[in-house]
Motif scaffolding. Structure first.
Motif, PDB file in Angstrom:
ATOM      1  N   VAL A 150       0.846  -1.200   0.000  1.00  0.00           N
ATOM      2  CA  VAL A 150       0.000   0.000   0.000  1.00  0.00           C
ATOM      3  C   VAL A 150       0.879   1.246   0.000  1.00  0.00           C
ATOM      4  O   VAL A 150       0.641   2.200  -0.752  1.00  0.00           O
ATOM      5  CB  VAL A 150      -0.954   0.000   1.211  1.00  0.00           C
ATOM      6  CG1 VAL A 150      -1.776   1.276   1.248  1.00  0.00           C
ATOM      7  CG2 VAL A 150      -1.873  -1.229   1.171  1.00  0.00           C
ATOM      8  N   ARG A 151       1.920   1.235   0.822  1.00  0.00           N
ATOM      9  CA  ARG A 151       2.849   2.371   0.848  1.00  0.00           C
ATOM     10  C   ARG A 151       3.545   2.540  -0.502  1.00  0.00           C
ATOM     11  O   ARG A 151       3.753   3.666  -0.970  1.00  0.00           O
ATOM     12  CB  ARG A 151       3.881   2.173   1.950  1.00  0.00           C
ATOM     13  CG  ARG A 151       3.318   2.270   3.372  1.00  0.00           C
ATOM     14  CD  ARG A 151       4.434   2.121   4.392  1.00  0.00           C
ATOM     15  NE  ARG A 151       3.948   2.160   5.752  1.00  0.00           N
ATOM     16  CZ  ARG A 151       3.717   3.280   6.457  1.00  0.00           C
ATOM     17  NH1 ARG A 151       3.936   4.456   5.897  1.00  0.00           N
ATOM     18  NH2 ARG A 151       3.278   3.220   7.701  1.00  0.00           N
ATOM     19  N   GLU A 152       3.905   1.438  -1.142  1.00  0.00           N
ATOM     20  CA  GLU A 152       4.551   1.496  -2.446  1.00  0.00           C
ATOM     21  C   GLU A 152       3.624   2.119  -3.485  1.00  0.00           C
ATOM     22  O   GLU A 152       4.047   2.965  -4.282  1.00  0.00           O
ATOM     23  CB  GLU A 152       4.957   0.086  -2.887  1.00  0.00           C
ATOM     24  CG  GLU A 152       5.613   0.028  -4.259  1.00  0.00           C
ATOM     25  CD  GLU A 152       5.895  -1.391  -4.709  1.00  0.00           C
ATOM     26  OE1 GLU A 152       6.111  -1.595  -5.929  1.00  0.00           O
ATOM     27  OE2 GLU A 152       5.878  -2.320  -3.862  1.00  0.00           O
ATOM     28  N   ALA A 153       2.354   1.702  -3.472  1.00  0.00           N
ATOM     29  CA  ALA A 153       1.393   2.254  -4.428  1.00  0.00           C
ATOM     30  C   ALA A 153       1.215   3.753  -4.228  1.00  0.00           C
ATOM     31  O   ALA A 153       1.159   4.521  -5.199  1.00  0.00           O
ATOM     32  CB  ALA A 153       0.053   1.534  -4.297  1.00  0.00           C
ATOM     33  N   ILE A 154       1.140   4.185  -2.974  1.00  0.00           N
ATOM     34  CA  ILE A 154       0.997   5.613  -2.679  1.00  0.00           C
ATOM     35  C   ILE A 154       2.238   6.372  -3.134  1.00  0.00           C
ATOM     36  O   ILE A 154       2.154   7.447  -3.740  1.00  0.00           O
ATOM     37  CB  ILE A 154       0.729   5.826  -1.178  1.00  0.00           C
ATOM     38  CG1 ILE A 154      -0.653   5.271  -0.812  1.00  0.00           C
ATOM     39  CG2 ILE A 154       0.832   7.299  -0.808  1.00  0.00           C
ATOM     40  CD1 ILE A 154      -0.958   5.272   0.672  1.00  0.00           C
ATOM     41  N   ALA A 155       3.413   5.803  -2.859  1.00  0.00           N
ATOM     42  CA  ALA A 155       4.667   6.461  -3.250  1.00  0.00           C
ATOM     43  C   ALA A 155       4.799   6.560  -4.766  1.00  0.00           C
ATOM     44  O   ALA A 155       5.410   7.503  -5.285  1.00  0.00           O
ATOM     45  CB  ALA A 155       5.853   5.699  -2.667  1.00  0.00           C
ATOM     46  N   ASN A 156       4.223   5.587  -5.496  1.00  0.00           N
ATOM     47  CA  ASN A 156       4.322   5.559  -6.954  1.00  0.00           C
ATOM     48  C   ASN A 156       3.241   6.381  -7.656  1.00  0.00           C
ATOM     49  O   ASN A 156       3.235   6.455  -8.892  1.00  0.00           O
ATOM     50  CB  ASN A 156       4.223   4.116  -7.457  1.00  0.00           C
ATOM     51  CG  ASN A 156       5.449   3.292  -7.097  1.00  0.00           C
ATOM     52  OD1 ASN A 156       6.510   3.839  -6.839  1.00  0.00           O
ATOM     53  ND2 ASN A 156       5.297   1.974  -7.065  1.00  0.00           N
ATOM     54  N   ALA A 157       2.331   6.957  -6.897  1.00  0.00           N
ATOM     55  CA  ALA A 157       1.188   7.653  -7.508  1.00  0.00           C
ATOM     56  C   ALA A 157       1.656   8.786  -8.415  1.00  0.00           C
ATOM     57  O   ALA A 157       2.513   9.596  -8.048  1.00  0.00           O
ATOM     58  CB  ALA A 157       0.257   8.185  -6.424  1.00  0.00           C
ATOM     59  N   CYS A 158       1.082   8.834  -9.611  1.00  0.00           N
ATOM     60  CA  CYS A 158       1.450   9.843 -10.597  1.00  0.00           C
ATOM     61  C   CYS A 158       0.256  10.080 -11.518  1.00  0.00           C
ATOM     62  O   CYS A 158      -0.779   9.413 -11.399  1.00  0.00           O
ATOM     63  CB  CYS A 158       2.670   9.389 -11.404  1.00  0.00           C
ATOM     64  SG  CYS A 158       2.386   7.874 -12.344  1.00  0.00           S
ATOM     65  N   ARG A 159       0.407  10.983 -12.445  1.00  0.00           N
ATOM     66  CA  ARG A 159      -0.693  11.278 -13.376  1.00  0.00           C
ATOM     67  C   ARG A 159      -0.749  10.273 -14.517  1.00  0.00           C
ATOM     68  O   ARG A 159      -1.813   9.773 -14.858  1.00  0.00           O
ATOM     69  CB  ARG A 159      -0.555  12.696 -13.930  1.00  0.00           C
ATOM     70  CG  ARG A 159      -0.791  13.795 -12.898  1.00  0.00           C
ATOM     71  CD  ARG A 159      -0.874  15.164 -13.565  1.00  0.00           C
ATOM     72  NE  ARG A 159      -1.998  15.225 -14.483  1.00  0.00           N
ATOM     73  CZ  ARG A 159      -1.928  15.596 -15.757  1.00  0.00           C
ATOM     74  NH1 ARG A 159      -0.755  15.912 -16.290  1.00  0.00           N
ATOM     75  NH2 ARG A 159      -3.009  15.647 -16.505  1.00  0.00           N
ATOM     76  N   ASP A 160       0.387   9.958 -15.110  1.00  0.00           N
ATOM     77  CA  ASP A 160       0.400   9.072 -16.274  1.00  0.00           C
ATOM     78  C   ASP A 160       0.739   7.646 -15.831  1.00  0.00           C
ATOM     79  O   ASP A 160       1.833   7.145 -16.053  1.00  0.00           O
ATOM     80  CB  ASP A 160       1.401   9.572 -17.315  1.00  0.00           C
ATOM     81  CG  ASP A 160       1.161   8.958 -18.685  1.00  0.00           C
ATOM     82  OD1 ASP A 160       0.144   8.249 -18.850  1.00  0.00           O
ATOM     83  OD2 ASP A 160       1.982   9.181 -19.585  1.00  0.00           O
ATOM     84  N   PHE A 161      -0.209   6.994 -15.203  1.00  0.00           N
ATOM     85  CA  PHE A 161      -0.011   5.677 -14.612  1.00  0.00           C
ATOM     86  C   PHE A 161      -0.258   4.557 -15.636  1.00  0.00           C
ATOM     87  O   PHE A 161      -0.892   4.767 -16.667  1.00  0.00           O
ATOM     88  CB  PHE A 161      -0.961   5.493 -13.416  1.00  0.00           C
ATOM     89  CG  PHE A 161      -2.422   5.654 -13.773  1.00  0.00           C
ATOM     90  CD1 PHE A 161      -3.204   4.562 -14.111  1.00  0.00           C
ATOM     91  CD2 PHE A 161      -3.013   6.917 -13.773  1.00  0.00           C
ATOM     92  CE1 PHE A 161      -4.549   4.711 -14.446  1.00  0.00           C
ATOM     93  CE2 PHE A 161      -4.354   7.078 -14.105  1.00  0.00           C
ATOM     94  CZ  PHE A 161      -5.121   5.969 -14.443  1.00  0.00           C
ATOM     95  N   ASP A 162       0.245   3.359 -15.328  1.00  0.00           N
ATOM     96  CA  ASP A 162       0.057   2.197 -16.190  1.00  0.00           C
ATOM     97  C   ASP A 162      -1.364   1.661 -16.085  1.00  0.00           C
ATOM     98  O   ASP A 162      -2.027   1.781 -15.048  1.00  0.00           O
ATOM     99  CB  ASP A 162       1.028   1.082 -15.814  1.00  0.00           C
ATOM    100  CG  ASP A 162       2.446   1.356 -16.280  1.00  0.00           C
ATOM    101  OD1 ASP A 162       2.611   2.159 -17.220  1.00  0.00           O
ATOM    102  OD2 ASP A 162       3.377   0.774 -15.699  1.00  0.00           O
ATOM    103  N   GLU A 163      -1.794   1.018 -17.167  1.00  0.00           N
ATOM    104  CA  GLU A 163      -3.075   0.324 -17.201  1.00  0.00           C
ATOM    105  C   GLU A 163      -2.843  -1.134 -17.559  1.00  0.00           C
ATOM    106  O   GLU A 163      -1.736  -1.539 -17.880  1.00  0.00           O
ATOM    107  CB  GLU A 163      -4.005   0.979 -18.232  1.00  0.00           C
ATOM    108  CG  GLU A 163      -4.368   2.421 -17.911  1.00  0.00           C
ATOM    109  CD  GLU A 163      -5.084   3.097 -19.079  1.00  0.00           C
ATOM    110  OE1 GLU A 163      -6.309   3.192 -19.056  1.00  0.00           O
ATOM    111  OE2 GLU A 163      -4.364   3.521 -20.022  1.00  0.00           O
ATOM    112  N   GLY A 164      -3.907  -1.933 -17.509  1.00  0.00           N
ATOM    113  CA  GLY A 164      -3.798  -3.345 -17.852  1.00  0.00           C
ATOM    114  C   GLY A 164      -3.606  -4.211 -16.629  1.00  0.00           C
ATOM    115  O   GLY A 164      -4.167  -3.951 -15.561  1.00  0.00           O
ATOM    116  N   ASP A 165      -2.772  -5.266 -16.776  1.00  0.00           N
ATOM    117  CA  ASP A 165      -2.604  -6.237 -15.695  1.00  0.00           C
ATOM    118  C   ASP A 165      -1.523  -5.781 -14.721  1.00  0.00           C
ATOM    119  O   ASP A 165      -0.464  -6.389 -14.593  1.00  0.00           O
ATOM    120  CB  ASP A 165      -2.317  -7.632 -16.250  1.00  0.00           C
ATOM    121  CG  ASP A 165      -1.274  -7.645 -17.363  1.00  0.00           C
ATOM    122  OD1 ASP A 165      -1.290  -6.742 -18.213  1.00  0.00           O
ATOM    123  OD2 ASP A 165      -0.445  -8.568 -17.396  1.00  0.00           O
TER     124      ASP A 165
END
Length: 349
Positions: A150-165
């Motif tokens: 969860v912390r990793e996802a928050i730290a990685n948050a950005c505008r142009d994020f990946d989609e898909g799997d």
């Protein structure tokens, strides 16, 4: 991580006619970011995706929010208070069904730490966690998602994020094909001002036979091409989480009216909201913020009149439809532990 990054528009297929935002993602709404953490090994295809509604502390200054459950075959957390109070006070996290509790606990810890740093009194908090059951591709009972993810996802948050799997979409299956995370946005003009509505989906629903791509009965075509292969699952089951962000100045009641129309986009892709499908919609607006407690007794807000919402209904339907198709387009084929292959829709477009 998914290697296919072509979206539905890259195949020459345009959904609707309203203009998109610059990225054509939920993050076209100013202040919104999205991050993923993915767990992928021999037993696991799963993860967590976090939608960050704003940069500042949303517990101290809550966002107007709403939810709508079309079919409640699901295990989400936090929606009861969202519906009662009409506010959102944490990021929205998406994960697999059996990891809801662990992700909920992680959000409590993260928000408690932030409030302590910023000297914001916090005696209770309402984390919002959505889920899909990814057991077809993931050893779900292992519950591999931890606070660190969860912390990793928050730290990685950005505008142009990946989609898909990726993230919460790593192990999902949509219309018998590989599903995942997808997003889209639309911009509308009301009273001379441009507003944005964005949608992010975690797609894990639908049956192949009903899959429709802009009126093309693609599911039936795929079944015909497979010839002697085993018949697909005939039922619309699984789940889909639909998260809407907007900067429209609306009340929580009006926001609920808007997010209900996500179901229109879902239906256009071929879902009939079957018995085993959890179809859950969550929405927030960055326009009307609510201060937490303290000396505030009266809060003045600006809200649009009802008849001005017409374009928003149309926009959210288009964005949801495209988000589902993007979740399919951006996902690569995945082989399950039992040997079943969940193909990418890209093979057939």
């Amino acid at each position: 991580m998914s290697m296919n990054r072509k979206r539905i528009l890259d195949y020459g297929i345009r959904v609707g006619c309203l203009p998109t935002g610059p990225l054509d993602k939920i993050t076209d709404v100013p202040g919104v970011t999205v991050g993923h953490a993915t767990v992928r090994d021999a037993r696991h295809h799963t993860g967590v995706t976090v939608i960050m509604p704003c940069e500042d502390n949303m517990f101290a200054k809550k966002l107007t929010a709403a939810s709508f459950v079309l079919n409640g075959f699901g295990k989400t957390a936090g929606l009861v208070q969202v519906d009662e109070l009409g506010t959102l006070e944490t990021p929205i996290a998406l994960t697999n069904t059996l990891n809801v509790g662990l992700v909920h606990d992680a959000l409590v810890t993260v928000m408690a730490e932030r409030c302590a740093r910023e000297h914001v009194a916090m005696h209770s908090i309402n984390p919002v966690v959505g889920e899909c059951n990814d057991a077809q591709l993931n050893a779900i009972v292992d519950r591999p998602i931890r606070e660190e993810h969860v912390r990793e996802a928050i730290a990685n948050a950005c505008r142009d994020f990946d989609e898909g799997d990726v993230g919460a979409g790593a192990g999902t299956v949509c219309h018998g094909l590989k599903g995942g995370i997808g997003s889209a946005s639309r911009q509308i003009e009301i009273l001379g001002r441009t507003y944005t509505l964005g949608v992010l989906v975690q797609s894990n629903h639908g049956c192949l036979e009903e899959l429709t791509v802009c009126n093309r009965r693609l599911g039936e075509e795929i079944i015909a091409k497979r010839n002697a292969r085993p018949a697909p699952e005939p039922n619309d089951r699984g789940s889909i989480m639909m998260v809407t962000a907007t900067d429209l100045p609306v009340s929580d009641r009006q926001l609920r009216r808007i997010i209900k129309r996500c179901s229109v986009g879902l239906a256009r892709c071929g879902s009939y909201f079957g018995h085993g499908s959890g179809d859950v919609m969550i929405g927030f607006t960055t326009a009307n913020r609510m201060p937490a407690g303290g000396m505030h007794r009266v809060v003045t807000q600006q809200v649009l009149t009802e008849h001005t919402l017409e374009l928003a209904f149309r926009a959210i339907a288009e964005a949801t439809q495209e988000a589902v198709l993007n979740s399919l387009c951006c996902a690569d084929a995945v082989t399950a532990e039992d040997g079943r292959v969940f193909e990418s829709i890209a093979t057939y477009l």
